[in-house]
Design an enzyme around this catalytic site. Structure first.
Site, mmCIF file in Angstrom:
data_model
loop_
_atom_site.group_PDB
_atom_site.id
_atom_site.type_symbol
_atom_site.label_atom_id
_atom_site.label_comp_id
_atom_site.label_asym_id
_atom_site.label_seq_id
_atom_site.Cartn_x
_atom_site.Cartn_y
_atom_site.Cartn_z
ATOM 1 C CE LYS A 113 75.593 37.613 60.210
ATOM 2 N NZ LYS A 113 74.792 37.877 61.216
ATOM 3 C CE LYS A 195 83.571 36.589 62.274
ATOM 4 N NZ LYS A 195 82.640 37.406 62.487
ATOM 5 C CE LYS A 198 76.697 33.643 68.547
ATOM 6 N NZ LYS A 198 75.593 34.303 69.177
HETATM 7 P P1 TYM Z 1 77.619 38.898 67.603
HETATM 8 O O1 TYM Z 1 76.208 38.354 68.250
HETATM 9 O O2 TYM Z 1 78.007 38.299 66.174
HETATM 10 O O3 TYM Z 1 78.717 38.732 68.642
HETATM 11 C C1 TYM Z 1 78.938 39.222 70.059
HETATM 12 C C2 TYM Z 1 80.159 39.928 70.570
HETATM 13 O O4 TYM Z 1 81.342 38.919 70.082
HETATM 14 C C3 TYM Z 1 82.165 39.505 69.485
HETATM 15 N N1 TYM Z 1 82.868 38.386 68.835
HETATM 16 C C4 TYM Z 1 84.252 37.858 68.997
HETATM 17 N N2 TYM Z 1 85.132 38.362 69.692
HETATM 18 C C5 TYM Z 1 86.469 37.894 69.608
HETATM 19 N N3 TYM Z 1 86.552 36.875 68.768
HETATM 20 C C6 TYM Z 1 85.558 36.280 68.023
HETATM 21 N N4 TYM Z 1 85.826 35.228 67.237
HETATM 22 C C7 TYM Z 1 84.215 36.877 68.203
HETATM 23 N N5 TYM Z 1 83.095 36.722 67.490
HETATM 24 C C8 TYM Z 1 82.288 37.458 67.877
HETATM 25 C C9 TYM Z 1 81.497 40.423 68.697
HETATM 26 O O5 TYM Z 1 82.534 41.324 68.088
HETATM 27 C C10 TYM Z 1 80.602 41.098 69.514
HETATM 28 O O6 TYM Z 1 81.015 41.970 70.151
HETATM 29 N N6 TYM Z 1 76.051 43.006 65.341
HETATM 30 C C11 TYM Z 1 76.463 42.507 66.718
HETATM 31 C C12 TYM Z 1 75.537 42.721 67.856
HETATM 32 C C13 TYM Z 1 75.055 44.239 67.918
HETATM 33 C C14 TYM Z 1 75.522 45.131 68.746
HETATM 34 C C15 TYM Z 1 74.689 46.313 68.509
HETATM 35 C C16 TYM Z 1 76.989 45.142 69.320
HETATM 36 C C17 TYM Z 1 73.745 44.504 67.592
HETATM 37 N N7 TYM Z 1 73.857 45.949 67.992
HETATM 38 C C18 TYM Z 1 75.366 47.449 69.208
HETATM 39 C C19 TYM Z 1 77.283 46.353 69.886
HETATM 40 C C20 TYM Z 1 76.353 47.540 69.674
HETATM 41 C C21 TYM Z 1 76.903 41.073 66.481
HETATM 42 O O7 TYM Z 1 76.273 40.309 65.387
HETATM 43 O O8 TYM Z 1 77.371 40.372 67.578
#
Ligand code: TYM
Length: 330
Positions: A113, A195, A198
């Site tokens: 990022k 991967k 967004k």
């Molecule tokens: P975020 O918002 O980027 O994504 C949400 C969830 O989707 C999963 N994910 C994927 N899984 C499979 N293939 C992909 N291409 C893919 N892209 C995203 C992510 O692994 C995630 O599980 N930091 C986290 C949000 C967060 C969080 C937490 C998660 C904040 N606090 C506490 C768990 C526990 C994030 O940015 O996810």
């Protein structure tokens, strides 16, 4: 005996894609009967990258509608917005005094990022994993269902919790990670080595709210290879393998039986069949419920408010224990 606790979250930055669904949300729904679950919309994490205020506001409530439409029962699970419960930021500060600069600087997400936003490498972006650790540890979470890309943050959460417990005694539950066998890293259709993300722009991901014809068009453009055989071989055939994985998770079959379904078939057939499976089993049914839910913002606000209160009921006693352990005067 009370059930074990799950915490997970998603950022309300843009419309979630099928990677978010297969890697996380789908598994949250599958686990909701066996655990006490908190599924959060992590708006405070989203603002580590500059967000348009009106969009962020809209996306936060829409994400709640999407959680419910994807099968998360708002009476059974604690579905809420992170900024509605102050415990997250409070614990985050306390934990920042137990997080090392070196380990935060090694996080892949921070490196990616900051490379993508060179003029806004802010303190929040650097401290992001400490806030994530606070989210998880605040509720005594046992299990954290996430996609592959978040595993490094979970490892760091465990390190911070262990470091704290070694000084003050068993205050924090050490959480375990849960990633699905298939679907933990859904790839970009246009570049199956990467991967789906967004931040890549809408043309590169299949959004859960894409209309059926758009989903079909995106899959038809999916990159495959110059060979003709449909088999799961991620090293040599990343595009075809990724399509087989999406088909397997969308239809609830194994990779083996997905391969059998396409035995002797052509790539064109593979692409349209996978697209149709996603449309029939994921995007269409979710959109139908979602479109109903967003007509009623009052209901969504009510769910968010009530559930933030429930989150606080679980978090407050743990936060008090942490403060006592550190020696803050209560
Ligand atoms: P975020 O918002 O980027 O994504 C949400 C969830 O989707 C999963 N994910 C994927 N899984 C499979 N293939 C992909 N291409 C893919 N892209 C995203 C992510 O692994 C995630 O599980 N930091 C986290 C949000 C967060 C969080 C937490 C998660 C904040 N606090 C506490 C768990 C526990 C994030 O940015 O996810």
């Amino acid at each position: 005996m009370s059930k074990n606790i799950i915490f997970s979250g998603m950022q309300p930055s843009g419309v979630p894609h099928i990677g978010n669904y297969f890697g996380a949300i789908k598994n949250w729904a599958d686990l909701q009967d066996d655990y006490n679950c908190l599924y959060c919309i992590v708006d405070l994490h989203a603002i580590t990258i500059r967000q348009d205020p009106a969009e962020l506001h809209k996306n936060s409530l829409n994400a709640l509608a999407l959680y419910i439409a994807a099968g998360l029962d708002p009476d059974k699970n604690i579905l809420y917005i992170q900024s509605h419960y102050k415990g997250h930021t409070e614990l985050s500060w306390l934990l920042s005094c137990f997080s090392y600069m070196g380990e935060l600087g090694r996080m892949t997400q921070y490196k990616d990022k900051s490379a993508n936003n060179p003029d806004n490498i802010n303190l929040g972006l650097f401290a992001y994993p400490t806030l994530q650790a606070a989210d998880i540890l605040l509720f005594g979470s046992h299990l954290v269902p996430i996609g592959d890309d978040q595993k490094q943050h979970l490892e760091l959460t465990r390190d911070i919790a262990t470091r704290f417990n070694n000084i003050y005694g068993d205050i924090f539950t050490i959480p375990e990670v849960f990633t699905p066998k298939t679907g933990a890293r859904i790839k970009r259709l246009s570049d199956p080595e990467k991967k789906m993300s967004k931040s890549d722009g809408e043309a590169n991901y299949v959004a859960i709210l894409d209309p059926a014809d758009v989903v079909m068009k995106k899959f038809k453009r999916a990159v495959t290879d110059s060979d003709t055989e449909i088999r799961h071989d991620p090293e040599n055939k990343p595009g075809v393998s990724s399509l087989l994985e999406i088909y397997a998770v969308a239809t609830g079959t194994s990779i083996k039986s997905a391969e059998a379904d396409f035995d002797g078939k052509q790539y064109g057939f593979l692409k349209t069949t996978v697209a149709q499976a996603v449309i029939d089993n994921v995007t269409n049914p979710i959109q139908e419920k979602y479109n109903d839910l967003i007509k009623n913002p009052d209901y969504l606000h009510q769910v968010a408010k009530k559930n933030a209160e429930k989150a606080a009921e679980i978090g407050e006693p743990i936060l008090t224990n942490v403060k006592k352990a550190i020696g803050l005067l209560l």
